[in-house]
Scaffold this active site. Structure first.
Site, short mmCIF file in Angstrom:
data_model
loop_
_atom_site.label_atom_id
_atom_site.label_comp_id
_atom_site.label_asym_id
_atom_site.label_seq_id
_atom_site.Cartn_x
_atom_site.Cartn_y
_atom_site.Cartn_z
N ARG A 1 0.83 -1.20 0.00
CA ARG A 1 0.00 0.00 0.00
C ARG A 1 0.87 1.26 0.00
O ARG A 1 0.59 2.24 -0.69
CB ARG A 1 -0.91 0.00 1.23
CG ARG A 1 -1.85 1.19 1.27
CD ARG A 1 -2.63 1.23 2.57
NE ARG A 1 -3.39 0.03 2.79
CZ ARG A 1 -4.55 -0.25 2.20
NH1 ARG A 1 -5.06 0.61 1.34
NH2 ARG A 1 -5.19 -1.36 2.47
N HIS B 1 -19.08 10.91 1.55
CA HIS B 1 -19.49 9.63 2.12
C HIS B 1 -21.02 9.62 2.23
O HIS B 1 -21.62 10.60 2.67
CB HIS B 1 -18.86 9.47 3.51
CG HIS B 1 -19.20 8.17 4.15
ND1 HIS B 1 -18.58 6.99 3.79
CD2 HIS B 1 -20.11 7.86 5.10
CE1 HIS B 1 -19.12 6.00 4.50
NE2 HIS B 1 -20.04 6.51 5.31
N THR C 1 -8.37 12.19 7.03
CA THR C 1 -7.24 11.92 7.91
C THR C 1 -7.00 10.41 7.85
O THR C 1 -7.74 9.68 7.15
CB THR C 1 -7.57 12.32 9.36
OG1 THR C 1 -8.70 11.55 9.80
CG2 THR C 1 -7.88 13.81 9.48
N GLU D 1 -7.75 8.29 9.90
CA GLU D 1 -8.89 7.54 10.48
C GLU D 1 -9.99 7.41 9.43
O GLU D 1 -10.45 8.43 8.87
CB GLU D 1 -9.43 8.30 11.70
CG GLU D 1 -10.53 7.58 12.43
CD GLU D 1 -11.24 8.49 13.43
OE1 GLU D 1 -12.33 8.11 13.88
OE2 GLU D 1 -10.72 9.58 13.73
N ASP E 1 -13.05 7.64 7.36
CA ASP E 1 -14.26 8.47 7.39
C ASP E 1 -14.37 9.27 8.69
O ASP E 1 -15.48 9.57 9.14
CB ASP E 1 -15.52 7.61 7.20
CG ASP E 1 -15.53 6.92 5.83
OD1 ASP E 1 -15.01 7.52 4.87
OD2 ASP E 1 -16.04 5.79 5.73
C1 GRF Z 1 -20.99 7.77 -3.65
O1 GRF Z 1 -22.13 7.26 -3.01
C2 GRF Z 1 -20.04 8.35 -2.62
O2 GRF Z 1 -20.68 8.91 -1.52
C3 GRF Z 1 -19.26 7.14 -2.20
O3 GRF Z 1 -19.09 6.38 -3.36
C4 GRF Z 1 -20.15 6.67 -4.27
C5 GRF Z 1 -19.51 7.10 -5.56
O4 GRF Z 1 -20.45 7.24 -6.59
N1 GRF Z 1 -18.01 7.52 -1.58
P1 GRF Z 1 -20.01 7.89 -7.96
O5 GRF Z 1 -18.85 7.05 -8.50
O6 GRF Z 1 -19.59 9.30 -7.70
O7 GRF Z 1 -21.20 7.82 -8.85
#
Ligand code: GRF
Length: 202
Positions: A65, A109, A141, A143, A145
């Protein structure tokens, strides 16, 4: 103008919302490059169609990673990137990436954080029985989300919701929330107090 990189792994509808906000003049940044860790991400087509450079950095080509993160930092610093937007980028970023772009990485998110971090946030919300969910834009960060919250938007959860219905309702608000949040962060003048992002008076 702030030079932005958007990182994706799939569909790229949030990337699309950012591209459209820039085209409308609502988001005054330059999307300099779109990076995907998956060669088949549909969002790459969207980016190319908008004339944005695309880079595929396939995580499977890297043993550790740490090596992947360093390669990513290299691609972005080489292009003078000032702000990184994670738009459905399904890879955890380690300390070397987070440190290189400290307070300059935004993620979207699909829940009202700190509720339901991690994968399948909409499924988690339904299983928990919450009546309200939504979307959160936060600074990234180390952590998962867990970084300071920049913006949130709520949607109701209906009695007969399915994961697909709730996801669609949340996605609609994501497409407004993310460009707005990127614009506010790019304008600058904000600072962090504890966990809070404090914006200047408008
Ligand atoms: C979205 O629901 C976002 O919140 C999450 O992944 C999804 C991405 O969707 N992190 P897209 O590829 O932008 O259509």
């Amino acid at each position: 103008m702030t030079s932005v990189a958007v990182l994706i792994s799939g569909r790229g509808s949030n990337l699309g919302a950012l591209i459209e906000a820039v085209a409308r003049g609502d988001l005054k940044v330059t999307i300099r490059v779109v990076v995907s860790n998956r060669p088949d991400a549909a969002g790459l087509i969207r980016a190319s169609a908008a004339g944005i450079e695309t880079v595929v950095l396939d995580h499977r080509a890297f043993a550790r990673r740490e090596d992947y993160d360093r390669a990513l930092v290299d691609e972005l610093t080489r292009r003078g990137i000032e702000l990184v937007c994670l738009a459905g980028f399904m890879r955890l970023l380690g300390p070397s990436f987070c440190d290189a772009f400290a307070d300059r990485i935004l993620n979207i998110h699909p829940s009202l954080l700190p509720a339901f971090p991690g994968e399948h946030a909409q499924r988690q919300a339904l299983a928990h029985g919450v009546r309200v969910s939504g979307a959160t834009v936060h600074l990234v960060t180390a952590e998962l989300d867990g970084g300071p919250i920049v913006a949130q938007s709520a949607v109701p959860v209906m009695d007969d919701d399915t994961e697909a219905l709730l996801s669609r309702r949340i996605l609609e608000v994501e497409h407004r929330l993310f460009p707005d949040a990127v614009a506010r962060i790019a304008r600058g003048g904000w600072h962090i107090e504890g966990r809070r992002v404090v914006f200047p008076a408008e």
